[in-house]
Design an enzyme around this catalytic site. Structure first.
Site, PDB file in Angstrom:
ATOM      1  N   SER A 100      11.497  89.289  26.833  1.00 53.96           N
ATOM      2  CA  SER A 100      11.315  90.351  25.842  1.00 53.96           C
ATOM      3  C   SER A 100      11.064  91.708  26.494  1.00 53.96           C
ATOM      4  CB  SER A 100      10.176  89.960  24.896  1.00 53.96           C
ATOM      5  OG  SER A 100      10.087  90.816  23.798  1.00 53.96           O
ATOM      6  N   ASP A 239      13.649  96.639  22.413  1.00 54.15           N
ATOM      7  CA  ASP A 239      13.137  96.153  23.692  1.00 54.15           C
ATOM      8  C   ASP A 239      14.216  95.287  24.336  1.00 54.15           C
ATOM      9  OD1 ASP A 239      12.963  94.061  21.884  1.00 54.15           O
ATOM     10  OD2 ASP A 239      11.131  93.243  22.737  1.00 54.15           O
ATOM     11  N   ASP A 241      15.039  92.154  24.548  1.00 54.28           N
ATOM     12  CA  ASP A 241      15.797  91.137  23.806  1.00 54.28           C
ATOM     13  C   ASP A 241      16.083  91.563  22.375  1.00 54.28           C
ATOM     14  OD1 ASP A 241      13.178  90.843  22.883  1.00 54.28           O
ATOM     15  OD2 ASP A 241      13.359  88.682  22.635  1.00 54.28           O
TER      16      ASP A 241
END
Length: 449
Positions: A100, A239, A241
């Site tokens: 992430s 972000d 992902d």
């Protein structure tokens, strides 16, 4: 032994903590546990753009195929895209290889059930038990029973088509889009462009090591500058992902997840479409958000930090909208997890329908000053129970004199303790937060002695 699964799957430094061996065993155990009811199990695998993704993908694929499950490999795709494909294709489960918003050296492995939801604790515990005990409760397949790999070349287009189903036309909008050099670098500009917006993409050239590096939803400073310089209507930042979204208004001000939830919740409430007249937030959300929502007759339900807890409360309460100040927002009528691109479309819909600048929409909430500080520690669980830290928390709370609050919590994904102090006067808040950080650091050093 520390729990393998954190609040967002299994994470660690790739090739050191999260090794190919670990990925292989997680692939085996995950495929076995999640495919028990499927005679011919198939599992989707996707990843973000970090360099270690190829290595971990290879190990995961080997583990999954070794227990007789097929792999549907989609390559680089946002995490919510994997969730969508998992619940709409005939598969047993989905897996995302991503850390992430974390830096490039980290990576993670996160499972989705066949319904597209993150796994409940009891299922994660079953997978973890198999991995930790190095047991193999399955029959080892041979010959034609071994799993195979199937490429899914149209995965990105399937996800885009889903997003566009509920998307507004964006003609006339000039948008700067920060892709974090991550999983949304290709699809994000494509989506907004196909909907008619003039898109000015930045940080959309991933090279394997520049994901989240000075960009994206956790580092929006470059986006703020670009919006003002380009005279854009607004800016958007995902972000790594692409499951989070932070916005920037036309003046260069950050519009975080609290403001985005407020704008969308008020719009849905006015249309009679806000399920249960409720918004689910975490303890990190600003007090100003709660006050604005209560004034509009919207009930606020609060959870601990983590989108999985927001989701649990959404399912329990019947509400359909909730999320985090960080921009991880769940529109449960549309997808089963936070979705940065979907959130962008929902926010842009309000901007277009109201024909108002984002700054005026955000002005519906008065944000109370909130100071957030992090410190890297070695022993976050022990420190949370440390007597001296607890005493200091009490002192800081008393200093706020009933006009604010303090929150100290361990990160669920990194070796950090996060301190948040909220109240009416920012200078005092910063002093109080820093004094608390210093006590935490000193106690962490004592733990080493």
């Amino acid at each position: 032994m520390a729990r393998l699964f954190g609040t967002d799957g299994v994470r660690g430094v790739a090739n050191k903590q999260l090794t190919p061996e670990m990925a292989f065993h997680l692939g085996q155990a995950g495929a076995y546990v999640l495919s028990k009811e499927h005679p011919h199990p198939r599992i989707i695998i996707g990843k973000d753009t970090r360099i270690s993704g190829d290595m971990l993908e290879a190990a995961l694929v080997s583990g999954i195929c070794s227990v007789g499950a097929d792999v549907l490999r989609v390559g680089v795709l946002p995490t919510p895209g994997i969730a969508y494909l998992t619940r709409t294709m005939d598969v047993s489960a989905g897996v995302v290889i991503s850390a992430s918003h974390n830096p490039v050296q980290d990576n993670g492995i996160k499972f989705f059930s066949s319904s597209g939801y993150k796994l409940p604790d009891e299922v994660e515990d079953e997978i973890e038990t198999i991995v930790n005990n190095d047991c193999k409760p399955w029959d080892v397949p041979v010959g034609e029973e071994v799993g195979r790999v199937i490429e899914v070349p149209d995965a990105g287009r399937r996800y885009l088509s889903f997003l566009k189903e509920a998307a507004p036309p964006l003609d006339g909008l000039r948008i700067v889009l920060d892709c974090a050099n991550g999983a949304g670098s290709l699809l994000g500009p494509m989506l907004l462009g196909e909907l008619g917006a003039e898109v000015l993409p930045i940080f959309n050239t991933p090279d394997g090591v520049n994901i989240n590096d000075g960009c994206g939803s956790t580092h929006p400073q470059a986006l703020q500058k670009a919006v003002v310089e380009c005279k854009a209507d607004l800016g958007l930042a995902c972000d790594g992902d692409a499951d989070r979204l932070i916005a920037v208004d036309e003046k260069g001000n950050i519009i975080d997840g609290d403001f985005i939830m407020l704008i969308c919740a008020l719009d849905l409430k006015a249309k009679g479409l806000l399920a249960e007249d409720t918004l689910v937030v975490t303890v990190m959300s600003n007090l100003g958000l709660r006050l604005a929502l209560q004034g509009a007759g919207i009930r606020v339900l609060e959870t601990q930090v983590g989108d999985r807890y927001v989701l649990e409360e959404l399912l329990r309460s019947g509400a359909k909208l909730g999320g985090e100040q960080s921009g991880h927002i769940i529109f449960l009528n549309h997808n089963t997890t936070g979705d940065g691109l979907l959130t962008a479309l929902q926010l842009l819909r309000v901007v277009k329908e109201k024909n108002l600048p984002l700054s005026l929409l955000a002005a519906q909430m008065r944000r109370l000053p909130q100071v957030l500080l992090n410190t890297k520690v070695r022993h976050k669980e022990r420190l949370m129970a440390d007597g001296a830290v607890r005493v200091k928390v009490g002192e800081v709370t008393a200093a706020l004199n009933g006009e604010g609050r303090v929150l100290v919590r361990p990160s669920g994904t990194e070796p950090l303790i996060r301190v948040m102090v909220e109240g009416p006067e920012e200078r005092l808040l910063r002093e109080l937060a820093q004094s608390l950080i210093e006590v935490i650091r000193s106690r962490d050093l004592l733990e080493e002695c």
